[in-house]
Design a protein around this motif. Structure first.
Motif, PDB file in Angstrom:
ATOM      1  N   LEU A 116     -20.101  10.863 -18.877  1.00  0.00           N
ATOM      2  CA  LEU A 116     -20.069   9.863 -17.743  1.00  0.00           C
ATOM      3  C   LEU A 116     -20.262   8.294 -18.535  1.00  0.00           C
ATOM      4  CD1 LEU A 116     -20.108   8.707 -14.911  1.00  0.00           C
ATOM      5  CD2 LEU A 116     -22.267   9.086 -14.570  1.00  0.00           C
ATOM      6  N   ALA A 117     -21.126   8.557 -19.615  1.00  0.00           N
ATOM      7  CA  ALA A 117     -21.515   7.384 -20.295  1.00  0.00           C
ATOM      8  C   ALA A 117     -20.357   6.658 -20.934  1.00  0.00           C
ATOM      9  CB  ALA A 117     -22.787   7.510 -21.117  1.00  0.00           C
ATOM     10  N   ASP A 118     -19.569   7.619 -21.517  1.00  0.00           N
ATOM     11  CA  ASP A 118     -18.161   7.151 -22.144  1.00  0.00           C
ATOM     12  C   ASP A 118     -17.089   6.696 -21.184  1.00  0.00           C
ATOM     13  OD1 ASP A 118     -19.452   8.085 -24.587  1.00  0.00           O
ATOM     14  OD2 ASP A 118     -18.152   9.974 -24.610  1.00  0.00           O
ATOM     15  N   ALA A 119     -17.356   7.127 -20.012  1.00  0.00           N
ATOM     16  CA  ALA A 119     -16.479   6.625 -18.831  1.00  0.00           C
ATOM     17  C   ALA A 119     -16.841   5.175 -18.370  1.00  0.00           C
ATOM     18  CB  ALA A 119     -16.345   7.680 -17.724  1.00  0.00           C
ATOM     19  N   VAL A 120     -17.839   5.163 -18.246  1.00  0.00           N
ATOM     20  CA  VAL A 120     -18.310   3.585 -17.766  1.00  0.00           C
ATOM     21  C   VAL A 120     -18.200   2.849 -18.981  1.00  0.00           C
ATOM     22  CG1 VAL A 120     -20.458   2.322 -17.129  1.00  0.00           C
ATOM     23  CG2 VAL A 120     -20.351   4.749 -16.107  1.00  0.00           C
ATOM     24  N   ILE A 121     -18.557   2.861 -20.130  1.00  0.00           N
ATOM     25  CA  ILE A 121     -18.270   2.049 -21.364  1.00  0.00           C
ATOM     26  C   ILE A 121     -16.663   1.951 -21.497  1.00  0.00           C
ATOM     27  CG2 ILE A 121     -18.359   1.668 -23.707  1.00  0.00           C
ATOM     28  CD1 ILE A 121     -21.078   3.335 -23.560  1.00  0.00           C
ATOM     29  N   GLY A 122     -16.025   2.910 -21.230  1.00  0.00           N
ATOM     30  CA  GLY A 122     -14.187   2.887 -21.237  1.00  0.00           C
ATOM     31  C   GLY A 122     -14.002   1.872 -20.075  1.00  0.00           C
ATOM     32  N   ALA A 123     -14.763   2.195 -19.026  1.00  0.00           N
ATOM     33  CA  ALA A 123     -13.946   1.005 -17.772  1.00  0.00           C
ATOM     34  C   ALA A 123     -14.350  -0.354 -18.161  1.00  0.00           C
ATOM     35  CB  ALA A 123     -14.775   1.330 -16.498  1.00  0.00           C
ATOM     36  N   ILE A 124     -15.744  -0.422 -18.734  1.00  0.00           N
ATOM     37  CA  ILE A 124     -15.777  -2.085 -18.913  1.00  0.00           C
ATOM     38  C   ILE A 124     -15.083  -2.436 -20.270  1.00  0.00           C
ATOM     39  CG2 ILE A 124     -17.905  -3.459 -19.575  1.00  0.00           C
ATOM     40  CD1 ILE A 124     -19.784  -1.349 -18.471  1.00  0.00           C
ATOM     41  N   ALA A 125     -15.177  -1.660 -21.139  1.00  0.00           N
ATOM     42  CA  ALA A 125     -14.258  -2.165 -22.447  1.00  0.00           C
ATOM     43  C   ALA A 125     -12.823  -2.330 -22.096  1.00  0.00           C
ATOM     44  CB  ALA A 125     -14.476  -1.096 -23.498  1.00  0.00           C
ATOM     45  N   GLY A 126     -12.068  -1.490 -21.273  1.00  0.00           N
ATOM     46  CA  GLY A 126     -10.860  -1.644 -21.002  1.00  0.00           C
ATOM     47  C   GLY A 126     -10.569  -2.740 -20.218  1.00  0.00           C
ATOM     48  N   TYR A 127     -11.399  -3.243 -19.242  1.00  0.00           N
ATOM     49  CA  TYR A 127     -11.105  -4.585 -18.653  1.00  0.00           C
ATOM     50  C   TYR A 127     -11.410  -5.616 -19.749  1.00  0.00           C
ATOM     51  CZ  TYR A 127     -10.880  -7.784 -14.940  1.00  0.00           C
ATOM     52  OH  TYR A 127     -10.818  -8.903 -14.019  1.00  0.00           O
ATOM     53  N   MET A 128     -12.570  -5.801 -20.391  1.00  0.00           N
ATOM     54  CA  MET A 128     -12.807  -6.900 -21.022  1.00  0.00           C
ATOM     55  C   MET A 128     -11.990  -7.014 -22.298  1.00  0.00           C
ATOM     56  SD  MET A 128     -15.094  -8.286 -19.504  1.00  0.00           S
ATOM     57  CE  MET A 128     -15.566  -9.630 -20.909  1.00  0.00           C
ATOM     58  N   VAL A 129     -11.184  -6.096 -22.994  1.00  0.00           N
ATOM     59  CA  VAL A 129     -10.444  -6.227 -23.958  1.00  0.00           C
ATOM     60  C   VAL A 129      -9.138  -6.818 -23.455  1.00  0.00           C
ATOM     61  CG1 VAL A 129      -8.967  -4.880 -25.581  1.00  0.00           C
ATOM     62  CG2 VAL A 129     -11.162  -4.158 -25.212  1.00  0.00           C
ATOM     63  N   LEU A 130      -8.580  -6.438 -22.401  1.00  0.00           N
ATOM     64  CA  LEU A 130      -7.331  -7.404 -22.155  1.00  0.00           C
ATOM     65  C   LEU A 130      -7.660  -8.644 -21.594  1.00  0.00           C
ATOM     66  CD1 LEU A 130      -4.869  -4.724 -20.674  1.00  0.00           C
ATOM     67  CD2 LEU A 130      -5.301  -5.662 -22.902  1.00  0.00           C
ATOM     68  N   TRP A 131      -8.948  -8.711 -20.911  1.00  0.00           N
ATOM     69  CA  TRP A 131      -9.499 -10.110 -20.331  1.00  0.00           C
ATOM     70  C   TRP A 131      -9.566 -11.005 -21.359  1.00  0.00           C
ATOM     71  CZ3 TRP A 131     -13.624 -12.939 -20.805  1.00  0.00           C
ATOM     72  CH2 TRP A 131     -13.875 -14.147 -20.025  1.00  0.00           C
ATOM     73  N   SER A 132     -10.203 -10.514 -22.426  1.00  0.00           N
ATOM     74  CA  SER A 132     -10.302 -11.485 -23.515  1.00  0.00           C
ATOM     75  C   SER A 132      -8.915 -11.840 -24.333  1.00  0.00           C
ATOM     76  CB  SER A 132     -11.126 -10.752 -24.957  1.00  0.00           C
ATOM     77  OG  SER A 132     -12.437 -10.578 -24.065  1.00  0.00           O
TER      78      SER A 132
END
Length: 291
Positions: free
Chosen positions: A182-198
């Motif tokens: 679950l921790a990897d999934a939560v970080i993945g969701a946040i990172a996935g959004y933030m990478v393309l947002w940036s």
């Protein structure tokens, strides 16, 4: 569930055959979803606009019931209502030789293509995952990615009605670590959004143009929620490579005008599906090359 395990263990060919048939039915529903969901959203937006600016807008929105089930599917040329026998996935199109039974106008080959892709992709997933909740989740992810691919190709749109539930379902499944902790999934969701947002804002500040839509951020966030943050570099590399190759090919073939927006969602979806099945093998192969 016992019947499924029995078919899988004792009648392997029948298990995959029945799954393929069921996936053809799912593909038929995806055709409806791909066509109707954007229209439903457009009507909803028009209604909201009218409700807000009712005093200044005299136009009207159709009050006809229009959803994923009503009205019945019909020929876009003559309005002929599609009968049950004419709506059998793949086989009806072949039997009718790709033409309406009433006006004999061509029926798009994309309908059987979506159904066939759905069946083939589903069987590929079932070859990788044995009967389990992980298989059910992987099939659901495959079907939604297929719908998102064709909606984005048609409308340059990745609807929140699909991307956001996909994100939450991924997190829910990973509560029991069906794909990643679950921790990897939560970080993945946040990172996935933030990478393309940036990347979006960096590109916009440098060029003054928008390089992608917010739906792409949400789709990559959803893939991160399913497959974990470790899968994001592979998904981004694969999607960029596929997008570059196909984009250049279409421009050379003059099927795509230079400067015309191209959807990035289909490339993310393809890369995410590849990562779902072969992400670890591809990563290990690449690391073996550079070690």
């Amino acid at each position: 569930m016992d019947l499924i395990f029995m078919l899988y263990s004792q009648y392997h060919w029948l298990y995959f055959f029945l799954l393929g048939l069921f996936s053809l039915l799912v593909g038929s529903f995806l055709n409806v979803l791909i066509h109707r969901l954007p229209i439903m959203l457009e009507r909803s937006w028009q209604q909201e606009y009218q409700d807000y600016f009712s005093s200044n807008d005299s136009s009207t929105v159709s009050s006809e019931c229009y959803n994923l089930f009503l009205p019945r599917s019909s020929c876009p040329h003559c309005g002929h209502k599609i009968t049950a026998l004419e709506n059998i996935p793949l086989f009806s199109w072949l039997f009718l030789k790709g033409r309406c039974s009433s006006c004999h106008q061509p029926i798009s080959a994309r309908y059987p293509l979506v159904e066939l892709l759905c069946a083939l992709a589903s069987v590929a997933v079932a070859l990788y995952y044995p009967p389990s909740w992980a298989l059910a989740g992987a099939l659901l992810l495959t079907w939604i990615l297929l719908a998102l691919t064709f909606i984005d190709l048609d409308k340059l749109l990745l609807p929140d009605q699909l991307t956001l539930p996909l994100l939450w379902i991924g997190l829910l499944l990973n509560l029991s670590q069906q794909f990643v902790p679950l921790a990897d999934a939560v970080i993945g969701a946040i990172a996935g959004y933030m990478v393309l947002w940036s990347l979006y804002w960096a590109f916009k500040l440098l060029t003054g143009k928008e390089g992608m839509g917010y739906g792409d951020f949400k789709l990559l966030a959803a893939l991160g929620a399913w497959l974990g943050w470790q899968s994001l570099p592979l998904i981004l590399i694969l999607s960029s490579c596929v997008g570059a190759v196909l984009g250049i090919t279409l421009i050379v073939m003059k099927q795509q005008q230079q400067g015309k927006p191209m959807p990035f969602g289909p490339y993310l979806a393809i890369a995410g599906w590849i990562a779902l099945l072969w992400g670890n093998q591809i990563t290990n192969w690449y690391l073996g090359l550079i070690s």
